[in-house]
Design a protein around this motif. Sequence first.
Motif, short mmCIF file in Angstrom:
data_model
loop_
_atom_site.label_atom_id
_atom_site.label_comp_id
_atom_site.label_asym_id
_atom_site.label_seq_id
_atom_site.Cartn_x
_atom_site.Cartn_y
_atom_site.Cartn_z
N LEU A 209 10.65 -12.12 -1.06
CA LEU A 209 11.59 -11.65 -0.15
C LEU A 209 13.07 -12.00 -0.94
O LEU A 209 13.26 -13.08 -1.34
CB LEU A 209 11.67 -12.51 1.17
CG LEU A 209 10.54 -12.27 2.11
CD1 LEU A 209 10.72 -13.30 3.24
CD2 LEU A 209 10.57 -10.81 2.58
N ALA A 297 10.09 -7.26 -0.37
CA ALA A 297 10.89 -6.67 0.69
C ALA A 297 12.34 -7.51 0.39
O ALA A 297 12.53 -8.64 -0.29
CB ALA A 297 10.42 -7.13 1.88
N TYR A 299 16.70 -7.55 2.43
CA TYR A 299 17.83 -6.68 3.14
C TYR A 299 18.99 -6.77 2.57
O TYR A 299 19.40 -7.40 1.55
CB TYR A 299 18.09 -7.92 4.63
CG TYR A 299 18.59 -9.19 4.04
CD1 TYR A 299 20.04 -9.19 4.21
CD2 TYR A 299 17.85 -10.32 3.87
CE1 TYR A 299 20.67 -10.30 3.91
CE2 TYR A 299 18.47 -11.41 3.74
CZ TYR A 299 19.98 -11.59 3.60
OH TYR A 299 20.37 -12.68 3.39
N GLY A 303 17.48 -5.27 -0.04
CA GLY A 303 16.51 -4.16 -0.12
C GLY A 303 16.72 -3.30 -1.03
O GLY A 303 15.79 -2.50 -1.43
N ALA A 306 14.50 -4.52 -3.82
CA ALA A 306 12.93 -4.12 -3.46
C ALA A 306 12.92 -2.74 -4.01
O ALA A 306 11.55 -2.67 -4.64
CB ALA A 306 12.65 -4.34 -2.11
N PHE A 320 6.52 -1.92 -0.71
CA PHE A 320 8.18 -2.38 -0.41
C PHE A 320 8.60 -2.20 0.89
O PHE A 320 7.95 -1.25 1.83
CB PHE A 320 8.75 -1.62 -1.46
CG PHE A 320 9.11 -0.09 -1.15
CD1 PHE A 320 10.32 -0.02 -0.64
CD2 PHE A 320 8.38 0.85 -1.58
CE1 PHE A 320 10.60 1.52 -0.14
CE2 PHE A 320 8.83 1.99 -1.45
CZ PHE A 320 10.06 2.33 -0.78
N LEU A 321 9.41 -3.02 1.31
CA LEU A 321 10.20 -2.86 2.60
C LEU A 321 11.72 -3.01 2.09
O LEU A 321 12.08 -4.08 1.97
CB LEU A 321 9.58 -4.18 3.67
CG LEU A 321 10.40 -3.90 4.81
CD1 LEU A 321 10.28 -2.67 5.48
CD2 LEU A 321 9.83 -5.36 5.61
N ASP A 322 12.39 -1.85 2.40
CA ASP A 322 13.82 -1.82 1.97
C ASP A 322 14.77 -2.02 3.33
O ASP A 322 14.57 -0.91 4.15
CB ASP A 322 14.19 -0.54 1.36
CG ASP A 322 15.63 -0.34 1.27
OD1 ASP A 322 16.45 -0.99 1.34
OD2 ASP A 322 15.88 0.89 0.93
N GLY A 369 5.99 2.43 1.30
CA GLY A 369 7.03 1.61 1.79
C GLY A 369 7.77 2.03 3.06
O GLY A 369 7.32 3.14 3.60
N LEU A 416 11.94 -6.77 9.03
CA LEU A 416 10.59 -7.55 8.67
C LEU A 416 9.55 -7.77 9.82
O LEU A 416 8.35 -7.58 9.52
CB LEU A 416 10.96 -8.90 7.84
CG LEU A 416 9.86 -9.52 7.44
CD1 LEU A 416 9.06 -9.11 6.41
CD2 LEU A 416 10.37 -10.91 6.90
N ASN A 419 7.32 -5.11 10.96
CA ASN A 419 6.34 -4.55 10.18
C ASN A 419 5.31 -5.34 9.55
O ASN A 419 4.84 -4.99 8.32
CB ASN A 419 7.20 -3.68 8.78
CG ASN A 419 7.86 -2.58 9.64
OD1 ASN A 419 7.39 -1.63 10.16
ND2 ASN A 419 9.42 -2.63 9.65
N LEU A 423 2.32 -4.41 6.79
CA LEU A 423 2.45 -5.28 5.35
C LEU A 423 1.16 -5.99 5.20
O LEU A 423 0.51 -5.80 4.12
CB LEU A 423 3.63 -6.33 5.25
CG LEU A 423 5.09 -5.82 5.12
CD1 LEU A 423 6.05 -6.83 5.05
CD2 LEU A 423 5.13 -5.32 3.70
#
Length: 432
Positions: A209, A297, A299, A303, A306, A320-322, A369, A416, A419, A423
Amino acid sequence: MALSLVDGILPVLALALGAASLLWLGIAGRRLGLRRILVYAVVAAVCTALLYVLAEVIFHWWNASLPRTLYLYSALAILGLQLASGLMAAPGTPLSRRVAGIAAGLGILLGLACTVNLAYNQYPTVGSLLNPPTATDDPIPAPADAGADRPAASESSWSPPSDMPGEGTVYRDEIPATASGYASNTALIYLPPAYLADPGAVSLPVLVLIHGQPGSPNDWLISGRIAEMMDDFAARHAGLAPVVVMPDASNASNPDWPLCMDTSVSDSATYLARDLPAWVQQQLGAGTSGAHQWAIAGYSFGGTCAVQLAANHPDVYPTFLDIAGENQPTDADGQQALLDTYFGGDKAAFAEQNAVDRFHRMAFPDLAGIVVVGREDKVYAPEGRQVYEAARAAGADVQFQELPGGHSWQVWRAGLENNLDWLCSRLGILEP
Protein backbone atom coordinates in the motif's frame (compact mmCIF):
# COMPACT_ATOMS: atom_id res chain seq x y z
CA MET A 1 -14.07 5.86 21.07
CA ALA A 2 -16.27 5.05 18.09
CA LEU A 3 -18.00 8.44 17.92
CA SER A 4 -17.88 9.62 14.32
CA LEU A 5 -16.31 12.93 13.34
CA VAL A 6 -17.56 12.77 9.75
CA ASP A 7 -21.26 12.01 10.18
CA GLY A 8 -23.83 11.97 12.94
CA ILE A 9 -24.30 14.53 15.70
CA LEU A 10 -20.73 15.63 16.50
CA PRO A 11 -19.87 17.39 13.22
CA VAL A 12 -23.33 18.98 13.18
CA LEU A 13 -22.74 20.37 16.67
CA ALA A 14 -19.24 21.59 15.79
CA LEU A 15 -20.44 23.40 12.68
CA ALA A 16 -23.43 24.85 14.52
CA LEU A 17 -21.16 26.08 17.31
CA GLY A 18 -18.82 27.70 14.81
CA ALA A 19 -21.68 29.42 12.98
CA ALA A 20 -23.29 30.57 16.24
CA SER A 21 -19.96 31.91 17.51
CA LEU A 22 -19.41 33.91 14.33
CA LEU A 23 -22.97 35.26 14.46
CA TRP A 24 -22.59 36.34 18.10
CA LEU A 25 -19.28 38.04 17.34
CA GLY A 26 -20.84 39.81 14.39
CA ILE A 27 -23.65 41.16 16.57
CA ALA A 28 -21.44 41.98 19.54
CA GLY A 29 -18.82 43.49 17.25
CA ARG A 30 -21.11 46.35 16.24
CA ARG A 31 -19.79 48.28 19.20
CA LEU A 32 -16.37 48.32 17.53
CA GLY A 33 -17.70 50.49 14.71
CA LEU A 34 -18.26 49.91 11.03
CA ARG A 35 -14.82 51.22 10.03
CA ARG A 36 -12.96 48.69 12.19
CA ILE A 37 -15.16 45.83 11.00
CA LEU A 38 -14.41 46.79 7.39
CA VAL A 39 -10.69 46.78 8.21
CA TYR A 40 -11.07 43.30 9.72
CA ALA A 41 -12.85 42.12 6.58
CA VAL A 42 -10.05 43.47 4.36
CA VAL A 43 -7.42 41.82 6.56
CA ALA A 44 -9.30 38.51 6.37
CA ALA A 45 -9.46 38.73 2.58
CA VAL A 46 -5.75 39.61 2.31
CA CYS A 47 -4.69 36.81 4.66
CA THR A 48 -6.79 34.30 2.73
CA ALA A 49 -5.30 35.46 -0.56
CA LEU A 50 -1.82 35.15 0.97
CA LEU A 51 -2.67 31.62 2.13
CA TYR A 52 -3.69 30.75 -1.41
CA VAL A 53 -0.46 32.12 -2.90
CA LEU A 54 1.75 30.39 -0.32
CA ALA A 55 -0.10 27.08 -0.53
CA GLU A 56 -0.72 26.79 -4.26
CA VAL A 57 1.80 29.03 -5.99
CA ILE A 58 4.96 29.04 -3.86
CA PHE A 59 5.10 25.95 -1.61
CA HIS A 60 2.48 23.72 -3.28
CA TRP A 61 1.08 22.41 0.00
CA TRP A 62 -1.95 21.06 -1.84
CA ASN A 63 -3.34 21.07 -5.36
CA ALA A 64 -6.53 21.79 -7.26
CA SER A 65 -8.34 18.94 -5.52
CA LEU A 66 -8.69 21.11 -2.40
CA PRO A 67 -12.36 22.13 -1.99
CA ARG A 68 -12.39 25.86 -2.71
CA THR A 69 -15.04 26.45 -0.06
CA LEU A 70 -12.29 25.93 2.55
CA TYR A 71 -10.83 29.30 1.57
CA LEU A 72 -14.19 30.92 2.32
CA TYR A 73 -14.36 29.19 5.70
CA SER A 74 -10.78 30.30 6.41
CA ALA A 75 -11.66 33.93 5.62
CA LEU A 76 -14.70 33.79 7.90
CA ALA A 77 -12.60 32.25 10.67
CA ILE A 78 -9.94 34.98 10.37
CA LEU A 79 -12.68 37.63 10.48
CA GLY A 80 -14.25 36.03 13.53
CA LEU A 81 -10.95 35.76 15.41
CA GLN A 82 -10.25 39.44 14.76
CA LEU A 83 -13.68 40.35 16.10
CA ALA A 84 -13.04 38.26 19.21
CA SER A 85 -9.67 39.92 19.77
CA GLY A 86 -11.12 43.39 19.20
CA LEU A 87 -13.94 42.82 21.66
CA MET A 88 -11.62 41.48 24.35
CA ALA A 89 -9.20 44.39 23.91
CA ALA A 90 -11.86 47.13 23.91
CA PRO A 91 -11.68 49.44 26.97
CA GLY A 92 -14.27 48.75 29.60
CA THR A 93 -15.14 45.28 28.35
CA PRO A 94 -16.50 43.27 31.31
CA LEU A 95 -14.89 39.97 32.25
CA SER A 96 -17.95 37.98 31.19
CA ARG A 97 -17.72 39.40 27.66
CA ARG A 98 -13.98 38.65 27.50
CA VAL A 99 -14.65 35.04 28.47
CA ALA A 100 -17.45 34.85 25.91
CA GLY A 101 -15.06 36.23 23.27
CA ILE A 102 -12.48 33.54 24.04
CA ALA A 103 -15.17 30.84 23.91
CA ALA A 104 -16.48 32.19 20.59
CA GLY A 105 -12.96 32.21 19.13
CA LEU A 106 -12.47 28.60 20.17
CA GLY A 107 -15.87 27.74 18.69
CA ILE A 108 -14.83 29.24 15.36
CA LEU A 109 -11.55 27.29 15.34
CA LEU A 110 -13.45 24.09 16.13
CA GLY A 111 -15.88 24.75 13.28
CA LEU A 112 -13.01 25.42 10.84
CA ALA A 113 -11.23 22.23 11.90
CA CYS A 114 -14.47 20.33 11.38
CA THR A 115 -14.91 21.66 7.83
CA VAL A 116 -11.35 20.60 6.94
CA ASN A 117 -11.85 17.16 8.44
CA LEU A 118 -15.16 16.73 6.61
CA ALA A 119 -13.39 17.60 3.34
CA TYR A 120 -10.76 14.88 3.76
CA ASN A 121 -12.14 12.48 6.40
CA GLN A 122 -8.63 12.46 7.89
CA TYR A 123 -9.88 11.62 11.39
CA PRO A 124 -12.98 9.46 11.06
CA THR A 125 -13.66 9.04 14.78
CA VAL A 126 -12.90 10.69 18.10
CA GLY A 127 -10.64 7.77 18.90
CA SER A 128 -8.59 8.22 15.73
CA LEU A 129 -7.94 11.83 16.80
CA LEU A 130 -7.33 11.43 20.54
CA ASN A 131 -5.93 7.91 20.62
CA PRO A 132 -4.73 7.00 17.12
CA PRO A 133 -3.60 3.45 16.42
CA THR A 134 0.15 2.91 16.58
CA ALA A 135 2.61 0.31 15.37
CA THR A 136 4.83 -1.70 17.67
CA ASP A 137 8.61 -1.64 17.71
CA ASP A 138 8.74 -5.29 18.82
CA PRO A 139 10.75 -7.61 16.57
CA ILE A 140 8.72 -9.16 13.79
CA PRO A 141 8.02 -12.84 14.52
CA ALA A 142 9.75 -15.38 12.32
CA PRO A 143 7.56 -16.91 9.60
CA ALA A 144 6.13 -20.39 9.89
CA ASP A 145 8.28 -23.23 8.63
CA ALA A 146 6.89 -24.20 5.24
CA GLY A 147 7.94 -27.82 5.34
CA ALA A 148 7.56 -30.16 2.42
CA ASP A 149 3.81 -30.69 2.69
CA ARG A 150 2.44 -27.26 3.61
CA PRO A 151 0.93 -25.35 0.65
CA ALA A 152 0.55 -21.59 0.42
CA ALA A 153 -2.21 -20.35 2.70
CA SER A 154 -5.75 -20.22 1.36
CA GLU A 155 -9.20 -20.87 2.77
CA SER A 156 -9.17 -24.35 1.28
CA SER A 157 -5.77 -25.31 2.72
CA TRP A 158 -5.67 -23.54 6.11
CA SER A 159 -7.05 -24.80 9.42
CA PRO A 160 -6.48 -22.28 12.20
CA PRO A 161 -5.27 -23.51 15.62
CA SER A 162 -7.63 -22.98 18.52
CA ASP A 163 -5.34 -20.43 20.20
CA MET A 164 -4.87 -18.22 17.15
CA PRO A 165 -4.85 -14.49 18.06
CA GLY A 166 -8.06 -12.63 17.40
CA GLU A 167 -6.31 -9.66 15.84
CA GLY A 168 -3.31 -8.89 13.69
CA THR A 169 -0.44 -6.59 14.65
CA VAL A 170 1.23 -3.66 12.89
CA TYR A 171 5.02 -3.56 13.14
CA ARG A 172 7.65 -0.99 12.24
CA ASP A 173 10.76 -2.06 10.40
CA GLU A 174 13.40 -0.90 7.96
CA ILE A 175 13.34 -2.36 4.46
CA PRO A 176 16.92 -2.16 3.15
CA ALA A 177 17.64 -0.74 -0.29
CA THR A 178 20.16 -3.38 -1.28
CA ALA A 179 19.83 -3.02 -5.05
CA SER A 180 18.40 0.49 -5.41
CA GLY A 181 20.22 2.61 -2.84
CA TYR A 182 16.86 4.27 -2.16
CA ALA A 183 16.69 6.31 1.05
CA SER A 184 13.63 5.32 3.04
CA ASN A 185 11.90 6.12 6.28
CA THR A 186 10.51 3.28 8.38
CA ALA A 187 7.86 1.04 6.83
CA LEU A 188 4.76 -0.39 8.52
CA ILE A 189 3.87 -4.07 8.19
CA TYR A 190 0.52 -5.58 9.14
CA LEU A 191 0.67 -9.29 10.00
CA PRO A 192 -2.72 -11.05 10.17
CA PRO A 193 -3.84 -13.50 12.88
CA ALA A 194 -3.03 -16.49 10.66
CA TYR A 195 0.60 -15.37 10.40
CA LEU A 196 0.84 -14.90 14.17
CA ALA A 197 -0.72 -18.30 14.96
CA ASP A 198 1.39 -21.21 16.17
CA PRO A 199 1.85 -22.86 13.79
CA GLY A 200 1.26 -19.96 11.44
CA ALA A 201 -0.03 -19.92 7.90
CA VAL A 202 2.59 -20.47 5.22
CA SER A 203 3.33 -18.07 2.36
CA LEU A 204 0.53 -15.58 2.80
CA PRO A 205 0.02 -13.18 -0.12
CA VAL A 206 1.28 -9.60 0.02
CA LEU A 207 -0.52 -6.32 -0.52
CA VAL A 208 1.76 -3.28 -0.88
CA LEU A 209 0.00 0.00 0.00
CA ILE A 210 1.37 3.39 -1.07
CA HIS A 211 0.36 6.57 0.72
CA GLY A 212 -0.44 9.99 -0.71
CA GLN A 213 1.51 13.25 -0.96
CA PRO A 214 1.87 14.83 1.50
CA GLY A 215 1.64 11.80 3.69
CA SER A 216 3.33 8.80 5.24
CA PRO A 217 2.57 5.12 5.94
CA ASN A 218 0.90 6.25 9.17
CA ASP A 219 -1.98 7.66 7.13
CA TRP A 220 -3.00 4.12 6.17
CA LEU A 221 -2.91 3.20 9.84
CA ILE A 222 -4.80 6.20 11.26
CA SER A 223 -7.10 7.51 8.52
CA GLY A 224 -7.32 4.29 6.52
CA ARG A 225 -7.78 2.17 9.67
CA ILE A 226 -5.96 -0.60 7.84
CA ALA A 227 -5.53 -2.87 10.87
CA GLU A 228 -9.26 -2.71 11.65
CA MET A 229 -10.11 -3.35 7.99
CA MET A 230 -7.83 -6.37 7.72
CA ASP A 231 -8.85 -7.75 11.11
CA ASP A 232 -12.50 -7.59 10.04
CA PHE A 233 -11.63 -9.45 6.84
CA ALA A 234 -9.58 -12.03 8.75
CA ALA A 235 -12.43 -12.60 11.21
CA ARG A 236 -14.60 -13.70 8.28
CA HIS A 237 -11.91 -15.92 6.75
CA ALA A 238 -10.36 -18.07 9.50
CA GLY A 239 -7.75 -15.48 10.41
CA LEU A 240 -6.47 -15.16 6.83
CA ALA A 241 -5.64 -11.81 5.27
CA PRO A 242 -2.75 -10.54 3.19
CA VAL A 243 0.47 -9.40 4.76
CA VAL A 244 0.21 -5.64 4.20
CA VAL A 245 3.42 -3.70 3.61
CA MET A 246 3.26 0.11 3.76
CA PRO A 247 6.60 1.53 2.63
CA ASP A 248 7.75 5.12 2.73
CA ALA A 249 7.18 6.65 -0.70
CA SER A 250 8.80 10.01 0.09
CA ASN A 251 12.43 8.95 -0.41
CA ALA A 252 13.06 9.81 3.27
CA SER A 253 11.20 13.14 2.94
CA ASN A 254 13.12 14.23 -0.13
CA PRO A 255 11.83 17.64 -1.36
CA ASP A 256 11.65 16.02 -4.81
CA TRP A 257 9.46 13.02 -4.12
CA PRO A 258 10.24 9.98 -6.29
CA LEU A 259 7.78 9.03 -9.00
CA CYS A 260 7.81 5.25 -8.44
CA MET A 261 10.14 5.27 -11.42
CA ASP A 262 13.91 4.97 -11.70
CA THR A 263 15.11 8.54 -12.21
CA SER A 264 18.06 10.78 -11.48
CA VAL A 265 16.45 11.57 -8.11
CA SER A 266 16.15 7.98 -6.88
CA ASP A 267 15.58 4.44 -8.08
CA SER A 268 12.26 4.12 -6.29
CA ALA A 269 10.86 1.62 -8.81
CA THR A 270 13.77 -0.74 -8.18
CA TYR A 271 13.25 -0.33 -4.45
CA LEU A 272 9.54 -1.15 -4.62
CA ALA A 273 9.78 -3.90 -7.26
CA ARG A 274 13.01 -5.60 -6.22
CA ASP A 275 14.30 -4.66 -2.76
CA LEU A 276 10.92 -4.74 -1.02
CA PRO A 277 9.75 -8.12 -2.43
CA ALA A 278 13.12 -9.72 -1.69
CA TRP A 279 13.02 -8.53 1.93
CA VAL A 280 9.41 -9.62 2.42
CA GLN A 281 10.06 -13.08 1.05
CA GLN A 282 13.20 -13.56 3.11
CA GLN A 283 12.13 -11.96 6.39
CA LEU A 284 8.40 -12.72 6.42
CA GLY A 285 8.21 -15.86 4.28
CA ALA A 286 5.28 -14.23 2.46
CA GLY A 287 4.56 -14.04 -1.25
CA THR A 288 6.93 -16.90 -1.99
CA SER A 289 4.64 -18.89 -4.28
CA GLY A 290 4.81 -16.54 -7.26
CA ALA A 291 3.75 -13.16 -8.63
CA HIS A 292 0.07 -14.12 -8.40
CA GLN A 293 0.44 -13.55 -4.64
CA TRP A 294 1.43 -9.89 -5.05
CA ALA A 295 -0.71 -6.78 -5.47
CA ILE A 296 -0.01 -3.08 -5.23
CA ALA A 297 -2.50 -0.36 -4.32
CA GLY A 298 -2.54 3.28 -3.31
CA TYR A 299 -4.55 6.47 -3.13
CA SER A 300 -3.89 9.81 -4.87
CA PHE A 301 -0.08 9.92 -5.35
CA GLY A 302 -0.06 6.28 -4.24
CA GLY A 303 -2.66 5.37 -6.86
CA THR A 304 -0.46 6.87 -9.56
CA CYS A 305 2.43 4.92 -8.09
CA ALA A 306 0.49 1.65 -8.14
CA VAL A 307 -0.21 2.01 -11.86
CA GLN A 308 3.42 2.89 -12.59
CA LEU A 309 4.66 -0.23 -10.80
CA ALA A 310 2.09 -2.49 -12.43
CA ALA A 311 2.86 -1.18 -15.92
CA ASN A 312 6.63 -1.34 -15.52
CA HIS A 313 6.83 -4.52 -13.43
CA PRO A 314 3.81 -6.70 -14.25
CA ASP A 315 5.98 -9.73 -13.47
CA VAL A 316 6.10 -8.51 -9.84
CA TYR A 317 2.72 -6.78 -9.48
CA PRO A 318 0.20 -8.34 -11.88
CA THR A 319 -2.65 -6.96 -9.74
CA PHE A 320 -3.17 -3.28 -8.97
CA LEU A 321 -5.72 -0.99 -7.34
CA ASP A 322 -5.53 2.68 -8.34
CA ILE A 323 -7.64 4.81 -6.00
CA ALA A 324 -7.95 8.39 -7.24
CA GLY A 325 -4.55 8.50 -8.92
CA GLU A 326 -3.42 10.79 -11.72
CA ASN A 327 -3.08 9.89 -15.38
CA GLN A 328 0.69 10.38 -15.04
CA PRO A 329 3.21 11.67 -12.49
CA THR A 330 3.22 15.46 -12.27
CA ASP A 331 5.25 18.30 -10.80
CA ALA A 332 3.74 21.38 -9.19
CA ASP A 333 5.95 23.56 -11.40
CA GLY A 334 4.75 21.91 -14.60
CA GLN A 335 5.63 18.98 -16.80
CA GLN A 336 8.83 20.52 -18.16
CA ALA A 337 10.07 21.00 -14.60
CA LEU A 338 9.38 17.31 -13.97
CA LEU A 339 11.33 16.30 -17.06
CA ASP A 340 14.24 18.55 -16.08
CA THR A 341 14.35 17.38 -12.45
CA TYR A 342 13.94 13.65 -12.95
CA PHE A 343 15.00 12.88 -16.53
CA GLY A 344 17.49 15.56 -17.51
CA GLY A 345 14.86 17.07 -19.80
CA ASP A 346 14.49 13.82 -21.79
CA LYS A 347 10.81 13.41 -22.68
CA ALA A 348 11.42 9.99 -24.25
CA ALA A 349 12.99 8.70 -21.03
CA PHE A 350 9.86 9.71 -19.14
CA ALA A 351 7.57 8.11 -21.72
CA GLU A 352 9.59 4.91 -21.53
CA GLN A 353 8.42 4.39 -17.93
CA ASN A 354 5.14 6.30 -17.82
CA ALA A 355 2.26 3.85 -17.41
CA VAL A 356 -0.20 5.34 -19.92
CA ASP A 357 2.52 5.58 -22.56
CA ARG A 358 3.41 1.95 -21.93
CA PHE A 359 -0.24 0.96 -22.25
CA HIS A 360 -0.29 2.66 -25.64
CA ARG A 361 2.81 0.80 -26.82
CA MET A 362 2.46 -2.66 -25.31
CA ALA A 363 -0.07 -5.39 -24.53
CA PHE A 364 -0.77 -6.44 -20.93
CA PRO A 365 -3.01 -9.52 -21.18
CA ASP A 366 -1.99 -10.83 -17.74
CA LEU A 367 -2.49 -7.58 -15.86
CA ALA A 368 -5.64 -6.98 -13.80
CA GLY A 369 -6.68 -3.89 -11.92
CA ILE A 370 -9.40 -1.61 -10.66
CA VAL A 371 -9.46 2.17 -11.01
CA VAL A 372 -11.57 3.84 -8.32
CA VAL A 373 -12.54 7.54 -8.35
CA GLY A 374 -14.76 9.85 -6.33
CA ARG A 375 -17.87 10.97 -8.17
CA GLU A 376 -17.36 14.55 -6.93
CA ASP A 377 -13.62 14.57 -7.64
CA LYS A 378 -13.46 16.95 -10.62
CA VAL A 379 -9.66 16.74 -10.89
CA TYR A 380 -8.76 13.08 -10.49
CA ALA A 381 -11.90 11.34 -11.72
CA PRO A 382 -11.40 12.27 -15.41
CA GLU A 383 -7.72 11.29 -15.16
CA GLY A 384 -8.62 7.95 -13.61
CA ARG A 385 -10.92 7.21 -16.52
CA GLN A 386 -8.06 7.92 -18.93
CA VAL A 387 -5.89 5.38 -17.10
CA TYR A 388 -8.69 2.83 -17.20
CA GLU A 389 -9.31 3.29 -20.91
CA ALA A 390 -5.60 3.06 -21.74
CA ALA A 391 -5.16 -0.12 -19.66
CA ARG A 392 -8.27 -1.70 -21.18
CA ALA A 393 -7.02 -0.90 -24.71
CA ALA A 394 -3.75 -2.63 -23.80
CA GLY A 395 -5.60 -5.84 -23.01
CA ALA A 396 -5.56 -5.61 -19.23
CA ASP A 397 -8.51 -6.95 -17.25
CA VAL A 398 -9.59 -3.67 -15.67
CA GLN A 399 -12.66 -2.21 -13.98
CA PHE A 400 -13.71 1.39 -13.40
CA GLN A 401 -15.61 2.29 -10.25
CA GLU A 402 -17.16 5.57 -9.08
CA LEU A 403 -17.87 6.06 -5.38
CA PRO A 404 -19.69 8.88 -3.58
CA GLY A 405 -17.32 11.60 -2.43
CA GLY A 406 -14.42 13.72 -3.57
CA HIS A 407 -10.66 13.48 -3.15
CA SER A 408 -10.78 12.22 0.43
CA TRP A 409 -10.61 9.23 2.72
CA GLN A 410 -14.33 8.71 2.14
CA VAL A 411 -13.30 7.35 -1.27
CA TRP A 412 -9.77 6.16 -0.51
CA ARG A 413 -10.71 3.82 2.33
CA ALA A 414 -13.88 2.52 0.68
CA GLY A 415 -11.96 1.99 -2.56
CA LEU A 416 -9.77 -0.56 -0.81
CA GLU A 417 -12.34 -2.08 1.55
CA ASN A 418 -14.96 -2.61 -1.17
CA ASN A 419 -12.46 -4.50 -3.31
CA LEU A 420 -10.83 -6.71 -0.70
CA ASP A 421 -12.70 -9.81 -1.84
CA TRP A 422 -11.60 -9.22 -5.43
CA LEU A 423 -8.01 -8.66 -4.34
CA CYS A 424 -7.92 -11.75 -2.15
CA SER A 425 -9.40 -13.87 -4.93
CA ARG A 426 -6.62 -12.68 -7.19
CA LEU A 427 -4.07 -13.29 -4.43
CA GLY A 428 -5.22 -16.83 -3.77
CA ILE A 429 -6.76 -16.55 -0.29
CA LEU A 430 -10.33 -16.88 -1.56
CA GLU A 431 -11.57 -19.23 -4.22
CA PRO A 432 -12.04 -17.30 -7.50
